[in-house]
Design a protein around this motif. Structure first.
Motif, PDB file in Angstrom:
ATOM      1  N   ALA A 216       0.862  -1.190   0.000  1.00  0.00           N
ATOM      2  CA  ALA A 216       0.000   0.000   0.000  1.00  0.00           C
ATOM      3  C   ALA A 216       0.888   1.226   0.000  1.00  0.00           C
ATOM      4  CB  ALA A 216      -0.921  -0.011   1.222  1.00  0.00           C
ATOM      5  N   PRO A 217       0.414   2.340  -0.538  1.00  0.00           N
ATOM      6  CA  PRO A 217       1.243   3.544  -0.616  1.00  0.00           C
ATOM      7  C   PRO A 217       1.401   4.229   0.734  1.00  0.00           C
ATOM      8  CG  PRO A 217      -0.932   3.987  -1.502  1.00  0.00           C
ATOM      9  CD  PRO A 217      -0.879   2.515  -1.244  1.00  0.00           C
ATOM     10  N   VAL A 218       2.493   4.959   0.870  1.00  0.00           N
ATOM     11  CA  VAL A 218       2.750   5.811   2.032  1.00  0.00           C
ATOM     12  C   VAL A 218       2.459   7.251   1.613  1.00  0.00           C
ATOM     13  CG1 VAL A 218       4.497   6.686   3.633  1.00  0.00           C
ATOM     14  CG2 VAL A 218       4.472   4.255   3.003  1.00  0.00           C
ATOM     15  N   ALA A 219       1.730   7.979   2.457  1.00  0.00           N
ATOM     16  CA  ALA A 219       1.330   9.344   2.142  1.00  0.00           C
ATOM     17  C   ALA A 219       2.008  10.330   3.079  1.00  0.00           C
ATOM     18  CB  ALA A 219      -0.186   9.491   2.237  1.00  0.00           C
ATOM     19  N   LEU A 220       2.042  11.569   2.661  1.00  0.00           N
ATOM     20  CA  LEU A 220       2.571  12.628   3.515  1.00  0.00           C
ATOM     21  C   LEU A 220       1.725  12.722   4.785  1.00  0.00           C
ATOM     22  CD1 LEU A 220       4.724  14.878   3.604  1.00  0.00           C
ATOM     23  CD2 LEU A 220       2.994  16.424   2.670  1.00  0.00           C
ATOM     24  N   GLY A 221       2.387  12.788   5.927  1.00  0.00           N
ATOM     25  CA  GLY A 221       1.690  12.822   7.209  1.00  0.00           C
ATOM     26  C   GLY A 221       1.601  11.468   7.888  1.00  0.00           C
ATOM     27  N   ASP A 222       1.889  10.387   7.148  1.00  0.00           N
ATOM     28  CA  ASP A 222       1.896   9.047   7.766  1.00  0.00           C
ATOM     29  C   ASP A 222       3.045   8.933   8.756  1.00  0.00           C
ATOM     30  OD1 ASP A 222      -0.309   8.143   6.405  1.00  0.00           O
ATOM     31  OD2 ASP A 222       0.815   6.956   4.929  1.00  0.00           O
ATOM     32  N   LYS A 223       2.802   8.271   9.864  1.00  0.00           N
ATOM     33  CA  LYS A 223       3.860   7.973  10.837  1.00  0.00           C
ATOM     34  C   LYS A 223       4.466   6.625  10.467  1.00  0.00           C
ATOM     35  CE  LYS A 223       4.886   7.716  15.796  1.00  0.00           C
ATOM     36  NZ  LYS A 223       5.715   6.492  15.687  1.00  0.00           N
ATOM     37  N   LEU A 224       5.483   6.674   9.629  1.00  0.00           N
ATOM     38  CA  LEU A 224       6.102   5.463   9.105  1.00  0.00           C
ATOM     39  C   LEU A 224       7.137   4.931  10.084  1.00  0.00           C
ATOM     40  CD1 LEU A 224       6.518   3.475   6.735  1.00  0.00           C
ATOM     41  CD2 LEU A 224       8.164   5.101   5.787  1.00  0.00           C
ATOM     42  N   GLU A 225       7.039   3.632  10.355  1.00  0.00           N
ATOM     43  CA  GLU A 225       8.013   2.948  11.209  1.00  0.00           C
ATOM     44  C   GLU A 225       8.631   1.796  10.436  1.00  0.00           C
ATOM     45  OE1 GLU A 225       6.667   3.114  15.764  1.00  0.00           O
ATOM     46  OE2 GLU A 225       5.111   2.248  14.470  1.00  0.00           O
ATOM     47  N   ILE A 226       9.897   1.525  10.713  1.00  0.00           N
ATOM     48  CA  ILE A 226      10.627   0.433  10.080  1.00  0.00           C
ATOM     49  C   ILE A 226      10.896  -0.628  11.144  1.00  0.00           C
ATOM     50  CG2 ILE A 226      12.620  -0.225   8.714  1.00  0.00           C
ATOM     51  CD1 ILE A 226      10.750   1.881   7.413  1.00  0.00           C
ATOM     52  N   ILE A 227      10.363  -1.815  10.916  1.00  0.00           N
ATOM     53  CA  ILE A 227      10.474  -2.929  11.861  1.00  0.00           C
ATOM     54  C   ILE A 227      11.492  -3.916  11.304  1.00  0.00           C
ATOM     55  CG2 ILE A 227       9.213  -4.746  13.069  1.00  0.00           C
ATOM     56  CD1 ILE A 227       6.635  -3.108  12.476  1.00  0.00           C
ATOM     57  N   SER A 228      12.613  -4.077  12.006  1.00  0.00           N
ATOM     58  CA  SER A 228      13.734  -4.875  11.499  1.00  0.00           C
ATOM     59  C   SER A 228      13.792  -6.243  12.171  1.00  0.00           C
ATOM     60  CB  SER A 228      15.059  -4.139  11.748  1.00  0.00           C
ATOM     61  OG  SER A 228      15.023  -2.845  11.207  1.00  0.00           O
ATOM     62  N   HIS A 229      14.132  -7.256  11.376  1.00  0.00           N
ATOM     63  CA  HIS A 229      14.349  -8.612  11.880  1.00  0.00           C
ATOM     64  C   HIS A 229      15.601  -9.186  11.228  1.00  0.00           C
ATOM     65  CE1 HIS A 229      10.043  -8.156  12.770  1.00  0.00           C
ATOM     66  NE2 HIS A 229      10.192  -9.100  13.677  1.00  0.00           N
ATOM     67  N   VAL A 230      16.321  -9.991  11.979  1.00  0.00           N
ATOM     68  CA  VAL A 230      17.467 -10.748  11.479  1.00  0.00           C
ATOM     69  C   VAL A 230      17.161 -12.220  11.678  1.00  0.00           C
ATOM     70  CG1 VAL A 230      19.933 -11.187  11.633  1.00  0.00           C
ATOM     71  CG2 VAL A 230      19.057  -8.875  12.061  1.00  0.00           C
ATOM     72  N   HIS A 231      17.058 -12.959  10.572  1.00  0.00           N
ATOM     73  CA  HIS A 231      16.732 -14.385  10.615  1.00  0.00           C
ATOM     74  C   HIS A 231      18.008 -15.182  10.388  1.00  0.00           C
ATOM     75  CE1 HIS A 231      12.436 -13.305  10.290  1.00  0.00           C
ATOM     76  NE2 HIS A 231      12.866 -12.384   9.463  1.00  0.00           N
ATOM     77  N   PRO A 232      18.493 -15.914  11.395  1.00  0.00           N
ATOM     78  CA  PRO A 232      19.763 -16.634  11.249  1.00  0.00           C
ATOM     79  C   PRO A 232      19.630 -17.868  10.364  1.00  0.00           C
ATOM     80  CG  PRO A 232      18.790 -17.098  13.389  1.00  0.00           C
ATOM     81  CD  PRO A 232      17.923 -16.046  12.751  1.00  0.00           C
ATOM     82  N   PRO A 233      20.759 -18.398   9.873  1.00  0.00           N
ATOM     83  CA  PRO A 233      20.720 -19.624   9.081  1.00  0.00           C
ATOM     84  C   PRO A 233      20.013 -20.737   9.853  1.00  0.00           C
ATOM     85  CG  PRO A 233      22.900 -18.653   9.001  1.00  0.00           C
ATOM     86  CD  PRO A 233      22.130 -17.876  10.031  1.00  0.00           C
TER      87      PRO A 233
END
Length: 268
Positions: A216-233
């Motif tokens: 879905a698109p991100v619009a001006l005024g959206d509170k965008l967060e980046i959720i990071s994960h590291v998946h090991p071998p």
């Protein structure tokens, strides 16, 4: 063309020479590179967008098929392309359906740098904002470089949860990130990847595949967060059997409870 195997798919090689491969050159400029002189992912995807517009115009369909959205872009940085190099970009179709297509772009630097990419583009009706049929004469041109004519969409990635995230951080959406369609431009999603790589520079020591899928698109005024994960071998079978032996990192672009996009990063 090699059969798709999801995130580990083998991209179609360039059919060169071929009269229907769009082939252009332009110089690598200072705004395209990071502090070390490497062509950045966000700059590379701007070039990928630009050559798409140029090819559409060259083929004569800029007026009849003006609006496309990208659903997925896969970029392989095989060898870094460096400042003051001259870029050669070649673009061709690697698969079609009636309403969407996959387009390959190969970016070569004269000094040996190489980036490969493939993007899933959907033709959009300006009035309904839904997928629209590609005209027969347009499809005829696309089919000259591929025999894949029943391309189907299949998501490769799933959103990561907040509960087990390695990191959650804000990513402010700026006025300059918004394009003519009033959404955050596709290339800005790749700026998030560049921020992540800045803090994990060891990832840039080997060939790297980065894939972004848009929900879905991100619009001006959206509170965008980046959720990071590291998946090991050993925990990465969810990404396909070919990737169980390596680390897969994911970035989930979220506004509240809504997933806007998902990225994956792993060494080739």
């Amino acid at each position: 063309m090699a059969e798709s195997t999801g995130l580990a798919k083998v991209m179609m090689p360039v059919p060169d020479p071929h009269p229907d491969v769009f082939d252009v050159q332009w110089p690598l400029r200072v705004a395209d590179v990071d502090r070390t002189g490497r062509l950045k992912f966000d700059a590379a995807t701007r070039h990928i967008q630009d050559i798409g517009s140029d090819q559409l115009r060259e083929m004569g369909f800029e007026e009849t098929h003006p609006l496309w959205i990208v659903r997925r872009t896969m970029v392989d940085m095989i060898r870094p392309i460096e400042f003051k190099d001259m870029l050669r970009l070649r673009r061709w179709c690697s698969g079609t359906s009636n309403r969407w297509c996959e387009m390959r772009v190969r970016v070569d630097g004269r000094k040996g740098g190489l980036i490969e990419s493939e993007a899933f583009w959907i033709n959009i009706n300006q009035e309904t904002q839904g997928p629209a049929r590609i005209s027969d004469d347009f499809l005829e041109g696309l089919h000259r470089t591929t025999d894949v004519n029943r391309l189907r969409w299949k998501a490769y990635l799933k959103a990561g949860s907040r509960e087990d995230a390695d990191e959650i951080r804000d990513y402010p959406v700026r006025v300059s990130d918004i394009d003519i369609f009033d959404h955050m431009n596709n290339s800005v999603y790749w700026s998030v990847v560049e921020d992540y790589l800045y803090n994990t520079p060891e990832l840039l020591t080997a060939p790297l595949r980065v894939t972004i899928e848009h929900d879905a698109p991100v619009a001006l005024g959206d509170k965008l967060e980046i959720i990071s994960h590291v998946h090991p071998p050993g925990s990465t079978d969810k990404f396909g059997p070919e990737l169980t032996d390596r680390v897969v990192r994911t970035l989930t672009y979220a506004v509240g409870d809504e997933t806007k996009a998902i990225a994956s990063i792993f060494a080739l």
